[in-house]
Design an enzyme around this catalytic site. Structure first.
Site, short mmCIF file in Angstrom:
data_model
loop_
_atom_site.label_atom_id
_atom_site.label_comp_id
_atom_site.label_asym_id
_atom_site.label_seq_id
_atom_site.Cartn_x
_atom_site.Cartn_y
_atom_site.Cartn_z
N THR A 249 32.07 -28.27 7.16
CA THR A 249 32.52 -27.80 5.84
C THR A 249 31.48 -28.19 4.78
OG1 THR A 249 33.70 -29.88 5.48
CG2 THR A 249 34.99 -28.03 6.36
N ARG A 251 27.23 -27.81 4.58
CA ARG A 251 26.29 -26.74 4.30
C ARG A 251 25.71 -26.24 5.61
NH1 ARG A 251 28.41 -26.36 0.12
NH2 ARG A 251 27.56 -26.52 -1.98
N ASP A 275 32.97 -23.49 8.07
CA ASP A 275 33.32 -22.95 6.75
C ASP A 275 32.06 -22.48 6.04
OD1 ASP A 275 35.23 -22.45 4.62
OD2 ASP A 275 34.27 -24.12 3.56
N GLU A 280 25.19 -16.92 3.65
CA GLU A 280 26.59 -16.58 3.33
C GLU A 280 26.61 -15.37 2.41
OE1 GLU A 280 28.53 -20.11 1.86
OE2 GLU A 280 28.01 -21.23 3.65
N HIS A 299 33.69 -20.09 3.39
CA HIS A 299 33.33 -21.11 2.38
C HIS A 299 34.50 -21.32 1.40
CE1 HIS A 299 29.72 -23.14 0.27
NE2 HIS A 299 30.86 -23.66 -0.21
N ALA A 301 36.62 -24.20 1.66
CA ALA A 301 37.16 -25.57 1.72
C ALA A 301 37.33 -26.19 0.33
CB ALA A 301 36.25 -26.46 2.58
N1 LIG Z 1 32.78 -25.98 1.81
C1 LIG Z 1 32.96 -26.22 0.53
O1 LIG Z 1 33.62 -25.45 -0.19
C2 LIG Z 1 32.38 -27.46 -0.07
C3 LIG Z 1 31.31 -28.08 0.52
N2 LIG Z 1 30.79 -29.23 -0.01
C4 LIG Z 1 29.71 -29.87 0.75
O2 LIG Z 1 30.26 -31.04 1.37
C5 LIG Z 1 29.22 -32.00 1.57
C6 LIG Z 1 29.66 -33.33 0.96
O3 LIG Z 1 29.76 -33.20 -0.46
P1 LIG Z 1 29.92 -34.51 -1.37
O4 LIG Z 1 30.96 -35.34 -0.76
O5 LIG Z 1 30.03 -34.11 -2.78
O6 LIG Z 1 28.49 -35.19 -1.08
P2 LIG Z 1 27.85 -36.45 -1.84
O7 LIG Z 1 27.00 -35.99 -2.97
O8 LIG Z 1 28.90 -37.46 -2.13
O9 LIG Z 1 26.88 -36.98 -0.67
C7 LIG Z 1 26.06 -38.08 -0.91
C8 LIG Z 1 26.28 -39.12 0.18
O10 LIG Z 1 25.89 -38.59 1.45
C9 LIG Z 1 25.49 -39.66 2.30
N3 LIG Z 1 24.19 -39.34 2.93
C10 LIG Z 1 22.96 -39.34 2.35
N4 LIG Z 1 22.02 -39.03 3.25
C11 LIG Z 1 22.65 -38.84 4.44
C12 LIG Z 1 22.21 -38.51 5.76
N5 LIG Z 1 20.91 -38.31 6.04
N6 LIG Z 1 23.13 -38.40 6.73
C13 LIG Z 1 24.44 -38.60 6.47
N7 LIG Z 1 24.92 -38.93 5.24
C14 LIG Z 1 24.03 -39.04 4.24
C15 LIG Z 1 25.38 -40.91 1.43
O11 LIG Z 1 26.50 -41.73 1.70
C16 LIG Z 1 25.42 -40.37 0.01
O12 LIG Z 1 26.03 -41.27 -0.89
C17 LIG Z 1 27.98 -31.43 0.90
O13 LIG Z 1 27.18 -30.79 1.86
C18 LIG Z 1 28.55 -30.39 -0.07
O14 LIG Z 1 27.62 -29.40 -0.38
C19 LIG Z 1 31.32 -29.82 -1.11
C20 LIG Z 1 32.36 -29.24 -1.76
C21 LIG Z 1 32.95 -27.99 -1.32
O1 LIG Z 2 30.83 -26.74 -5.06
C1 LIG Z 2 30.48 -26.73 -3.88
O2 LIG Z 2 29.65 -27.56 -3.45
C2 LIG Z 2 30.99 -25.77 -2.94
O3 LIG Z 2 30.61 -25.77 -1.80
C3 LIG Z 2 32.01 -24.79 -3.36
O4 LIG Z 2 33.27 -25.34 -3.48
#
Ligand SMILES: NC(=O)C1=CN([C@@H]2O[C@H](COP(=O)(O)OP(=O)(O)OC[C@H]3O[C@@H](n4cnc5c(N)ncnc54)[C@H](O)[C@@H]3O)[C@@H](O)[C@H]2O)C=CC1
Ligand SMILES: O=C(O)C(=O)CO
Length: 341
Positions: A249, A251, A275, A280, A299, A301
């Site tokens: 979920t 990237r 997701d 995309e 996408h 989630a």
């Molecule tokens: N499918 C969707 O609709 C959504 C997808 N996302 C995606 O979910 C993921 C997580 O988002 P957030 O929690 O906001 O991220 P975040 O910005 O909190 O992630 C940063 C954290 O990732 C960890 N990290 C750093 N380098 C790493 C590595 N090499 N391997 C593993 N972990 C590492 C560290 O703990 C760091 O503090 C992202 O890829 C984001 O784009 C986020 C929101 C919605």
């Molecule tokens: O904002 C994000 O990072 C998304 O993936 C969409 O919710």
């Protein structure tokens, strides 16, 4: 639910909404819009690309920029047009797509609703993980309606299973907390986390290979950074346990998609719940659309529709703080933004 706003403590500043117009009523439902308009003068929306921007004279007054998906890249041109801009309140997650070095040079404050967006994302991931542990994806695709004698799917079930989480990110933390309500083992891969921190969170830190080789479900929650692009490849997926599931979920570009497809073709017992994909929407001719052991969602989630009000609420709370001269609760500086998803 009404947004918890305090009245402005000083004359209202000018603000501009930089939102995709269709998002506006979801982010700021009618009750909240009235409050927002009470506090700020709204011009806009700026966006999407190609739409005509607000009049130059209006932009010159702008002190607060409220943005979300569709916000323009804040380059020198936009920043010169808004010389009084002091704060950007972003009603979405990832900020790297629109902030520039010039933005940081101007000392503008930035706040993001990424933490609020993590909640819905984690709920979705948790649901996918739990369904995977019950082998639901397998039964659905095989249209099995009689409960089989389970010798062939011995690892099925939530209790005492092992889930591998990649990334102790905002989303990753939520997912871990949610899973900890169940009696299962949680492994974590995150090179930025110490064993002590992992201990504190209640998970076992391990390397990526061990995580893939021992988990019933692996769920990816790392940020997409230059150093994480393509971090998951065939060598990881190949060692997954029989009937294991990989959930993404985060990237698509975190995964080497060609290698993943090859493994899923060779290992029909594995399931991938995706997701997100490299491109995309997932291209019509992508094998991911045809493989029976792939579950694709568009996408969805993160916060969608009614959930968007959670992000709008963060923006309105931040606006209240800004107007009251208080520090922003969800501020990000340049260093934090570079580490963010
Ligand atoms: N499918 C969707 O609709 C959504 C997808 N996302 C995606 O979910 C993921 C997580 O988002 P957030 O929690 O906001 O991220 P975040 O910005 O909190 O992630 C940063 C954290 O990732 C960890 N990290 C750093 N380098 C790493 C590595 N090499 N391997 C593993 N972990 C590492 C560290 O703990 C760091 O503090 C992202 O890829 C984001 O784009 C986020 C929101 C919605
Ligand atoms: O904002 C994000 O990072 C998304 O993936 C969409 O919710």
């Amino acid at each position: 639910m009404p947004h918890p706003l305090t009245p402005p403590l000083r004359p209202r500043p000018s603000a501009v909404l930089a939102l995709r117009p269709e998002l506006q009523p979801w982010l700021f439902p009618p009750s909240a819009q009235a409050q927002l308009e009470h506090m700020v003068a709204l011009f806009g929306p700026i966006s999407p690309a190609g739409a005509s921007p607000p009049p130059v004279e209006a932009l010159q007054q702008v002190e607060v920029l409220v943005g979300s998906w569709g916000i323009p890249v804040l380059d020198r041109g936009w920043l010169d047009a808004m010389p009084n801009l002091r704060v950007v309140l972003y009603a979405a997650g990832t900020v790297r797509g629109f902030v520039t070095d010039e933005f940081w040079r101007r000392g503008i404050q930035l706040s993001t609703a990424a933490t609020a967006n993590a909640g819905p994302t984690a709920i979705f991931a948790e649901a996918m993980i739990l369904l995977a542990l019950k082998h639901t994806w397998f039964y659905l695709r095989e249209k099995i309606t009689v409960w089989p004698q389970l010798a062939d799917t011995a690892s099925s079930g939530v209790h005492a299973s092992t889930v591998g989480i990649i990334g102790l990110s905002r989303v990753g933390r939520h997912v871990i907390k949610a899973l900890q309500r169940h009696e299962l083992n949680i492994l974590l891969y995150d090179p930025t986390v110490t064993a002590q921190e992992a201990d504190h969170v209640g998970v076992t830190l391990c390397d990526l290979r061990t995580l893939f080789a021992t988990s019933d479900v692996v769920s990816l929650h790392a940020p997409l950074l230059p150093q994480t692009t393509g971090m998951i490849g065939g060598k990881h997926l190949r060692v997954m346990k029989p009937h294991a599931t990989f959930v993404n979920t985060a990237r698509g570009a975190l995964v080497n998609e060609a290698e993943m497809i090859a493994i899923l073709q060779a290992r029909p017992d594995l399931t991938a719940v995706l997701d997100v994909t490299e491109t995309e929407p997932t291209p019509a001719d992508s094998p991911l659309r045809r493989l029976p052991n792939v579950v694709l969602t568009p996408h969805l989630a993160g916060a969608r529709h009614r959930e968007l009000a959670l992000l709008g609420r963060v923006v309105l709370e931040e606006l209240s703080r800004y107007l009251a001269g208080q520090p922003l609760a969800w501020a990000v500086d340049q260093a934090a933004a570079a580490r963010m998803a």
